[in-house]
Design a protein around this motif. Structure first.
Motif, PDB file in Angstrom:
ATOM      1  N   ASP A 132       0.678  -1.420   0.157  1.00 36.76           N
ATOM      2  CA  ASP A 132       0.039  -0.173   0.501  1.00 36.76           C
ATOM      3  C   ASP A 132       0.589   1.312   0.472  1.00 36.76           C
ATOM      4  O   ASP A 132       1.627   0.991   0.611  1.00 36.76           O
ATOM      5  CB  ASP A 132      -1.117  -0.048   1.352  1.00 36.76           C
ATOM      6  N   VAL A 133       0.439   2.016  -0.861  1.00 37.71           N
ATOM      7  CA  VAL A 133       1.364   3.403  -0.939  1.00 37.71           C
ATOM      8  C   VAL A 133       0.279   4.728  -0.939  1.00 37.71           C
ATOM      9  O   VAL A 133      -0.276   5.039  -1.546  1.00 37.71           O
ATOM     10  CB  VAL A 133       1.853   3.509  -2.238  1.00 37.71           C
ATOM     11  N   ALA A 134       0.534   5.096   0.629  1.00 36.51           N
ATOM     12  CA  ALA A 134      -0.326   5.908   0.997  1.00 36.51           C
ATOM     13  C   ALA A 134      -0.522   6.970   0.053  1.00 36.51           C
ATOM     14  O   ALA A 134      -1.675   7.667  -0.465  1.00 36.51           O
ATOM     15  CB  ALA A 134       0.053   5.686   2.441  1.00 36.51           C
ATOM     16  N   ALA A 135       0.265   8.000  -0.074  1.00 38.81           N
ATOM     17  CA  ALA A 135       0.290   9.026  -0.705  1.00 38.81           C
ATOM     18  C   ALA A 135       1.380   8.670  -2.581  1.00 38.81           C
ATOM     19  O   ALA A 135       2.207   9.794  -2.618  1.00 38.81           O
ATOM     20  CB  ALA A 135       0.926  10.839  -0.164  1.00 38.81           C
ATOM     21  N   PRO A 136       1.345   8.368  -3.450  1.00 41.99           N
ATOM     22  CA  PRO A 136       2.145   8.087  -4.418  1.00 41.99           C
ATOM     23  C   PRO A 136       1.996   9.539  -5.137  1.00 41.99           C
ATOM     24  O   PRO A 136       1.005  10.067  -5.867  1.00 41.99           O
ATOM     25  CB  PRO A 136       1.376   6.785  -4.999  1.00 41.99           C
ATOM     26  N   THR A 137       3.721   9.633  -5.949  1.00 42.59           N
ATOM     27  CA  THR A 137       3.669  10.713  -6.943  1.00 42.59           C
ATOM     28  C   THR A 137       3.039  10.819  -8.159  1.00 42.59           C
ATOM     29  O   THR A 137       3.401   9.448  -8.805  1.00 42.59           O
ATOM     30  CB  THR A 137       4.893  11.256  -7.009  1.00 42.59           C
ATOM     31  N   ALA A 138       1.730  11.545  -8.559  1.00 40.25           N
ATOM     32  CA  ALA A 138       1.537  11.099 -10.468  1.00 40.25           C
ATOM     33  C   ALA A 138       1.944  11.889 -11.466  1.00 40.25           C
ATOM     34  O   ALA A 138       2.771  13.115 -11.097  1.00 40.25           O
ATOM     35  CB  ALA A 138      -0.414  12.113  -9.912  1.00 40.25           C
ATOM     36  N   GLY A 139       2.255  11.004 -11.735  1.00 37.11           N
ATOM     37  CA  GLY A 139       3.089  12.136 -13.203  1.00 37.11           C
ATOM     38  C   GLY A 139       2.721  11.960 -14.354  1.00 37.11           C
ATOM     39  O   GLY A 139       0.970  11.378 -13.998  1.00 37.11           O
ATOM     40  N   ALA A 140       2.778  11.909 -15.703  1.00 33.51           N
ATOM     41  CA  ALA A 140       2.022  12.165 -16.915  1.00 33.51           C
ATOM     42  C   ALA A 140       1.551  10.306 -17.168  1.00 33.51           C
ATOM     43  O   ALA A 140       0.196  10.684 -17.964  1.00 33.51           O
ATOM     44  CB  ALA A 140       3.191  12.736 -17.540  1.00 33.51           C
ATOM     45  N   ASP A 141       2.855   9.193 -16.443  1.00 31.47           N
ATOM     46  CA  ASP A 141       2.424   8.116 -17.485  1.00 31.47           C
ATOM     47  C   ASP A 141       2.047   7.499 -16.095  1.00 31.47           C
ATOM     48  O   ASP A 141       2.498   5.869 -16.565  1.00 31.47           O
ATOM     49  CB  ASP A 141       3.111   7.720 -18.211  1.00 31.47           C
ATOM     50  N   GLY A 142       1.542   7.699 -14.758  1.00 31.51           N
ATOM     51  CA  GLY A 142       1.649   6.494 -13.950  1.00 31.51           C
ATOM     52  C   GLY A 142       1.501   7.073 -12.601  1.00 31.51           C
ATOM     53  O   GLY A 142       1.776   9.330 -12.406  1.00 31.51           O
ATOM     54  N   TRP A 143       2.199   6.235 -11.338  1.00 32.67           N
ATOM     55  CA  TRP A 143       2.096   6.836  -9.690  1.00 32.67           C
ATOM     56  C   TRP A 143       3.428   5.813  -9.907  1.00 32.67           C
ATOM     57  O   TRP A 143       3.972   4.800  -9.627  1.00 32.67           O
ATOM     58  CB  TRP A 143       1.023   6.232  -9.745  1.00 32.67           C
ATOM     59  N   SER A 144       3.838   6.782  -9.218  1.00 33.77           N
ATOM     60  CA  SER A 144       5.311   5.947  -7.745  1.00 33.77           C
ATOM     61  C   SER A 144       5.327   6.528  -6.748  1.00 33.77           C
ATOM     62  O   SER A 144       4.324   7.071  -6.203  1.00 33.77           O
ATOM     63  CB  SER A 144       6.461   6.292  -9.042  1.00 33.77           C
ATOM     64  N   GLU A 181      -8.159   0.015 -22.592  1.00 35.78           N
ATOM     65  CA  GLU A 181      -8.184   1.281 -22.603  1.00 35.78           C
ATOM     66  C   GLU A 181      -6.586   1.465 -22.512  1.00 35.78           C
ATOM     67  O   GLU A 181      -6.422   2.189 -23.566  1.00 35.78           O
ATOM     68  CB  GLU A 181      -8.456   2.407 -22.136  1.00 35.78           C
ATOM     69  N   ALA A 182      -5.774   0.863 -21.611  1.00 34.87           N
ATOM     70  CA  ALA A 182      -4.386   1.294 -21.681  1.00 34.87           C
ATOM     71  C   ALA A 182      -2.871  -0.120 -21.814  1.00 34.87           C
ATOM     72  O   ALA A 182      -3.738  -1.528 -20.828  1.00 34.87           O
ATOM     73  CB  ALA A 182      -4.027   2.165 -20.458  1.00 34.87           C
ATOM     74  N   LEU A 198       3.695   2.387 -10.948  1.00 36.42           N
ATOM     75  CA  LEU A 198       2.527   1.586 -11.728  1.00 36.42           C
ATOM     76  C   LEU A 198       2.418   2.564 -12.704  1.00 36.42           C
ATOM     77  O   LEU A 198       1.978   4.331 -12.890  1.00 36.42           O
ATOM     78  CB  LEU A 198       1.140   1.831 -10.951  1.00 36.42           C
ATOM     79  N   SER A 199       2.875   2.426 -13.833  1.00 34.07           N
ATOM     80  CA  SER A 199       2.974   2.900 -15.005  1.00 34.07           C
ATOM     81  C   SER A 199       2.216   2.936 -16.116  1.00 34.07           C
ATOM     82  O   SER A 199       1.529   1.744 -16.284  1.00 34.07           O
ATOM     83  CB  SER A 199       4.221   3.010 -15.939  1.00 34.07           C
ATOM     84  N   PHE A 200       1.365   3.302 -17.128  1.00 32.90           N
ATOM     85  CA  PHE A 200       0.286   2.528 -18.155  1.00 32.90           C
ATOM     86  C   PHE A 200       1.020   3.226 -19.592  1.00 32.90           C
ATOM     87  O   PHE A 200       1.877   4.306 -19.797  1.00 32.90           O
ATOM     88  CB  PHE A 200      -1.072   3.431 -18.073  1.00 32.90           C
ATOM     89  N   THR A 246       6.160  -2.418 -11.175  1.00 31.78           N
ATOM     90  CA  THR A 246       7.267  -2.372 -10.602  1.00 31.78           C
ATOM     91  C   THR A 246       7.105  -2.392  -9.615  1.00 31.78           C
ATOM     92  O   THR A 246       6.975  -1.101  -8.690  1.00 31.78           O
ATOM     93  CB  THR A 246       8.712  -1.498 -11.593  1.00 31.78           C
ATOM     94  N   VAL A 247       7.703  -3.319  -8.734  1.00 33.94           N
ATOM     95  CA  VAL A 247       7.510  -3.399  -6.990  1.00 33.94           C
ATOM     96  C   VAL A 247       9.068  -4.331  -7.020  1.00 33.94           C
ATOM     97  O   VAL A 247       9.275  -5.367  -7.113  1.00 33.94           O
ATOM     98  CB  VAL A 247       6.798  -4.707  -7.006  1.00 33.94           C
TER      99      VAL A 247
END
Length: 228
Positions: free
Chosen positions: A167-179, A207-208, A190-192, A213-214
């Motif tokens: 569980d990632v409580a506050a992931p950083t959102a980017g243009a192609d996913g979250w980390s 859709e994608a 998690l990227s898309f 990556t873990v």
């Protein structure tokens, strides 16, 4: 497809945040009053609808026919109505705008960013407490599932047929996913890629394309935005 336990059920019950944005003052008298969009939920003095606008989850509260409050993450944009050839159009003094087209579609314009097409997100079936994920991805061999909360920051992941959970409580959102980092310090991303993806077992279209990556291990699969 082998069903991933635990999170597969839990993901259907993501909490829909009951955040109520403050009401905005009504616009002046000469602007044409646009038709009010049909909301998916009503709260307090305004009717609220949740949209998925590209990579952003957006909550719009329509205060009568003259104003709207648009909440994007920790940003709250107070907008007033503008004349529009069709639908209902709102804007603020900073150059941001939100234009609803019918009851389900819209267009989000943020200053300095490309326009984003929006689609209303319907609440999941159940007891009324469930919400909709911003993004949900899954894959096979070994089975895995990842869900990004649609209303508050959060990334939940199960891999290896549910044997491991992160569980990632506050992931950083980017243009192609979250980390971000899980509670135990494991790096999770998690990227898309926005292109049609077909599940290699069920043949279902998504859709994608998605990649999870873990730590140092990668998992590949497919995903949908605004998925139940």
């Amino acid at each position: 497809m082998r069903v991933v336990p635990g999170l597969l059920a839990a993901s259907l019950g993501l909490a829909l945040a009951a955040c109520q944005p403050p009401s905005s003052p009504a616009a002046g008298g000469d602007a044409a009053a646009p038709a009010t969009p049909q909301p998916s939920a009503a709260s307090g003095g305004g009717s609220q609808t949740t949209y998925q606008c590209g990579d952003l989850s957006v909550r719009a509260t329509f205060n009568g026919e003259d104003a709207a409050t648009v909440v994007i993450g920790d940003r709250t944009l107070a907008m007033t109505s503008e004349r529009a050839a069709s639908g209902a159009k709102y804007a603020d003094r900073q150059g941001n705008g939100f234009w609803t087209q019918g009851s389900d579609d819209g267009l989000l314009s943020l200053k300095g960013e490309p326009d984003r097409e929006c689609h209303a997100v319907q609440a999941t079936e159940g007891d009324g407490s469930a919400g909709v994920a911003a993004f949900r991805a899954t894959g096979n061999e070994p089975g895995w599932l990842a869900v990004v909360d649609g209303d508050t920051p959060g990334l939940q992941v199960e891999v290896d047929y549910g044997e491991r959970r992160f569980d990632v409580a506050a992931p950083t959102a980017g243009a192609d996913g979250w980390s971000g980092k899980a509670a135990d310090g494991t790096d999770v991303k998690l990227s898309f890629q926005r292109t049609t993806c077909q599940d290699d077992m069920s043949g279902e279209a998504f859709e994608a394309k998605a990649m999870l990556t873990v730590g140092t291990r990668q998992y590949h699969g497919c995903g949908n935005f605004g998925a139940k």
